[in-house]
Design an enzyme around this catalytic site. Structure first.
Site, short mmCIF file in Angstrom:
data_model
loop_
_atom_site.label_atom_id
_atom_site.label_comp_id
_atom_site.label_asym_id
_atom_site.label_seq_id
_atom_site.Cartn_x
_atom_site.Cartn_y
_atom_site.Cartn_z
N THR A 84 -15.00 -19.68 52.65
CA THR A 84 -14.85 -20.70 51.61
C THR A 84 -16.18 -21.37 51.32
O THR A 84 -16.23 -22.54 50.97
CB THR A 84 -13.80 -21.74 52.04
OG1 THR A 84 -13.92 -21.93 53.44
CG2 THR A 84 -12.40 -21.30 51.73
N HIS A 85 -17.30 -20.60 51.45
CA HIS A 85 -18.61 -21.17 51.16
C HIS A 85 -18.80 -21.52 49.69
O HIS A 85 -19.57 -22.41 49.35
CB HIS A 85 -19.72 -20.19 51.57
CG HIS A 85 -20.12 -20.28 53.01
ND1 HIS A 85 -21.39 -20.61 53.41
CD2 HIS A 85 -19.42 -20.10 54.14
CE1 HIS A 85 -21.45 -20.61 54.73
NE2 HIS A 85 -20.27 -20.30 55.20
N ASP A 91 -27.07 -21.30 48.95
CA ASP A 91 -26.46 -21.49 50.26
C ASP A 91 -27.53 -21.09 51.29
O ASP A 91 -28.25 -20.10 51.12
CB ASP A 91 -25.25 -20.56 50.36
CG ASP A 91 -24.39 -20.85 51.59
OD1 ASP A 91 -23.22 -21.17 51.41
OD2 ASP A 91 -24.89 -20.73 52.73
N THR A 140 -8.67 -19.38 55.56
CA THR A 140 -8.50 -18.20 54.70
C THR A 140 -9.00 -16.90 55.33
O THR A 140 -8.78 -15.83 54.78
CB THR A 140 -9.26 -18.41 53.37
OG1 THR A 140 -10.65 -18.61 53.69
CG2 THR A 140 -8.74 -19.61 52.60
N TRP A 187 0.88 -20.79 51.37
CA TRP A 187 -0.23 -21.61 50.85
C TRP A 187 0.27 -23.02 50.61
O TRP A 187 1.38 -23.21 50.12
CB TRP A 187 -0.78 -21.01 49.55
CG TRP A 187 -2.02 -21.71 49.03
CD1 TRP A 187 -2.08 -22.63 48.03
CD2 TRP A 187 -3.36 -21.56 49.51
NE1 TRP A 187 -3.38 -23.05 47.85
CE2 TRP A 187 -4.19 -22.40 48.74
CE3 TRP A 187 -3.94 -20.78 50.51
CZ2 TRP A 187 -5.57 -22.50 48.95
CZ3 TRP A 187 -5.32 -20.88 50.72
CH2 TRP A 187 -6.11 -21.73 49.93
N ASN A 228 -14.40 -26.99 56.03
CA ASN A 228 -13.65 -27.70 54.98
C ASN A 228 -12.41 -28.36 55.57
O ASN A 228 -12.09 -29.51 55.26
CB ASN A 228 -13.21 -26.72 53.88
CG ASN A 228 -14.40 -26.18 53.12
OD1 ASN A 228 -15.14 -26.93 52.50
ND2 ASN A 228 -14.61 -24.88 53.19
N1 UDP Z 1 -6.49 -24.18 52.19
C1 UDP Z 1 -5.51 -24.66 51.35
N2 UDP Z 1 -4.22 -24.28 51.58
C2 UDP Z 1 -3.86 -23.48 52.62
C3 UDP Z 1 -4.88 -23.02 53.50
C4 UDP Z 1 -6.18 -23.40 53.25
O1 UDP Z 1 -5.78 -25.40 50.39
O2 UDP Z 1 -2.67 -23.20 52.74
C5 UDP Z 1 -7.89 -24.58 51.92
C6 UDP Z 1 -8.29 -25.76 52.77
O3 UDP Z 1 -7.94 -26.97 52.15
C7 UDP Z 1 -9.79 -25.58 52.92
C8 UDP Z 1 -9.97 -24.08 52.78
O4 UDP Z 1 -8.76 -23.54 52.27
O5 UDP Z 1 -10.47 -26.25 51.87
C9 UDP Z 1 -10.28 -23.42 54.11
O6 UDP Z 1 -11.62 -23.67 54.40
P1 UDP Z 1 -12.15 -23.80 55.87
O7 UDP Z 1 -13.62 -24.06 55.78
O8 UDP Z 1 -11.38 -24.78 56.60
O9 UDP Z 1 -11.84 -22.42 56.53
P2 UDP Z 1 -12.21 -20.90 56.14
O10 UDP Z 1 -11.13 -20.44 55.25
O11 UDP Z 1 -13.56 -20.92 55.46
O12 UDP Z 1 -12.21 -20.23 57.47
#
Ligand code: UDP
Length: 448
Positions: A19-20, A118, A275, A327, A349
């Site tokens: 999610t960068h 980034d 994600t 989701w 995030n």
């Molecule tokens: N997210 C969301 N709904 C979900 C799961 C994840 O909106 O059901 C969003 C969450 O709010 C966050 C992002 O997905 O902004 C996940 O980013 P994070 O840096 O925590 O983890 P990554 O996916 O990069 O490992």
């Protein structure tokens, strides 16, 4: 703010993984509002741009251009490991970034005057040097991980043979760090020799060449000694509080928010691993068993392709007090008064969203900056617990849920989480440090 950036043209390079992209796009959206006459060319991969620019409703001064992801051809066989895609992207990075800039300059008839990228795309520094324009690095991971990139050689030399559980006191402001908290791609970079691990190792030398490093976090929450030390190594270290424009969908198709309305304050456990991460099957089972046996209401955001790993009949047996959905609108969900704990993989995030809402965390980090995040949550802010043994077991998770949701001993953690929320609210006010740093960032762009 007067637009001192008129006629400037900023090329923006995201790192198109995990999610960068969302936080750097949020920064650009914020910049575009205060610098309406500055042009931003967002240079992402085809796939990433399709996801983040689905509608033609961008501000007039943000354009996007699509480049290849570095994979040699459509259908090229890929090992079942996400880092392989990263390696392909980084390998062809400079060439593709140059192509992106060429597209943007031809289309807009404006020479690029500055690059924001980034920090995980450090080859963009070389592109900036060739163009003789300033390079601004954006840091979306957990802020405290920055320290590691300056000390990794010393850590490897001094502590390589130590027990990974033992804490070491080498990083200013972060005295309780452990070897197990260091991203493996960094700690074992010498053995791995992938493009990605070489890239990570280079950051300690590359980042000081940036005109500014922009941290996507709250200066008020980071340990002062950490800030002082890292700031002394960089030309400029600017904290800009994370902003959130509705980039990805925020809809609530499963009705989780209205379902939360029917629960009482601070009683619901929210579970999500972001994600990218897929926990091993036995941990998914352990989480389900803990949720079932503990009896707490819960919302579990679980990718559809993993639900097959849940114990037979789990969803039906817990249906009156639990929701398993693919989701959720996570930011709004965490802000709901019913949510009392977040069981998380500690993605940056997720951590930011949780602490902004004062929700304590149960941490099960998997890779990258997640381990440092978990350590800081437990030992610096005291707003959560790393799961016992760093792996989900039924009893370990039940103990943590009880501690945070019910027990007296968890009060300190709950109180700390509310204090951190208040700090975040103050930091986000116009008089917070971030406002000054944001103005400095605009100055760097305008002086290019
Ligand atoms: N997210 C969301 N709904 C979900 C799961 C994840 O909106 O059901 C969003 C969450 O709010 C966050 C992002 O997905 O902004 C996940 O980013 P994070 O840096 O925590 O983890 P990554 O996916 O990069 O490992």
């Amino acid at each position: 703010m007067s637009d001192s950036t008129a006629n400037k043209h900023v090329a923006v390079f995201p790192f198109p993984f995990g999610t960068h992209v969302v936080p750097i796009l949020n920064l650009v959206l914020k910049l575009s509002q205060v610098t309406p006459n500055c042009l931003f060319s967002f240079i992402g991969t085809h796939k990433s741009n399709a996801l983040h620019f689905p509608k033609p409703h961008n501000p007039h001064n943000i354009k996007h251009y699509s480049i290849n992801d570095g994979i040699p051809y459509e259908g090229h066989p890929l090992a079942n490991h996400p880092i392989e895609k990263v390696n392909f992207f980084l390998k062809t990075g400079p060439e593709n970034l140059r192509k992106g800039i060429q597209m943007a300059e031809e289309d807009t008839k404006k020479k690029v005057t500055c690059i924001i990228s980034d920090a995980f795309v450090p080859c963009s520094l070389v592109v900036a040097q060739t163009l003789n324009v300033p390079w601004i690095a954006f840091w979306p991971p957990m802020s405290c991980t920055l320290s590691l990139y300056f000390y990794i050689d010393v850590i490897r030399k001094k502590f390589a043979d130590c027990d990974e559980n033992a804490s070491f006191d080498l990083l200013p402001g972060l005295p309780k760090m452990r070897l197990q908290d260091i991203p493996h791609d960094l700690l074992f970079a010498g053995e791995k020799k992938t493009v990605f691990s070489r890239t990570l190792v280079s950051l300690g030398e590359v980042l000081p060449q940036a005109k500014a490093v922009v941290i996507n976090f709250f200066e008020e929450l980071d340990p002062p000694l950490f800030i002082k030390d890292v700031r002394s190594k960089l030309q400029s270290m600017l904290y800009v509080v994370p902003v959130r424009f509705p980039i990805l969908t925020v809809a609530d198709p499963s009705g989780c928010l209205s379902w939360l309305d029917s629960n009482t304050s601070r009683t619901v456990a929210y579970v999500s691993f972001g994600t990218v991460v897929t926990p091993p099957a036995h941990e998914i089972v352990a989480v389900a068993e803990a949720l079932e046996e503990s009896g707490f209401p819960f919302v579990w955001s679980l990718k559809e392709n993993i639900t097959g790993l849940l114990p037979d009949g789990f969803v039906q047996r817990t249906i009156t007090r639990g929701k398993v959905v693919p989701w959720v609108p996570q930011t709004q969900l965490l802000a709901h008064d019913s949510v009392g704990v977040f069981v998380t993989h500690c993605g940056s995030n997720s951590v930011t969203e949780s602490l902004s809402s004062g929700v304590p965390m149960i941490c099960r980090p998997f890779f990258g900056d997640q381990m440092v995040g978990a350590r800081v949550i437990e030992d610096v802010w005291g707003i959560g617990k790393i799961i016992e043994g760093r792996v989900f077991t039924k009893n370990g998770l039940i103990r943590s849920l009880n501690l945070i949701l019910v027990q007296k001993e968890g009060k300190k953690i709950r109180d700390n989480a509310l204090k951190v929320k208040n700090s975040v609210e103050s930091a986000s006010k116009p008089e917070g440090i971030s406002t000054t740093h944001f103005k400095t960032l605009v100055k760097v762009i305008s002086s290019s």
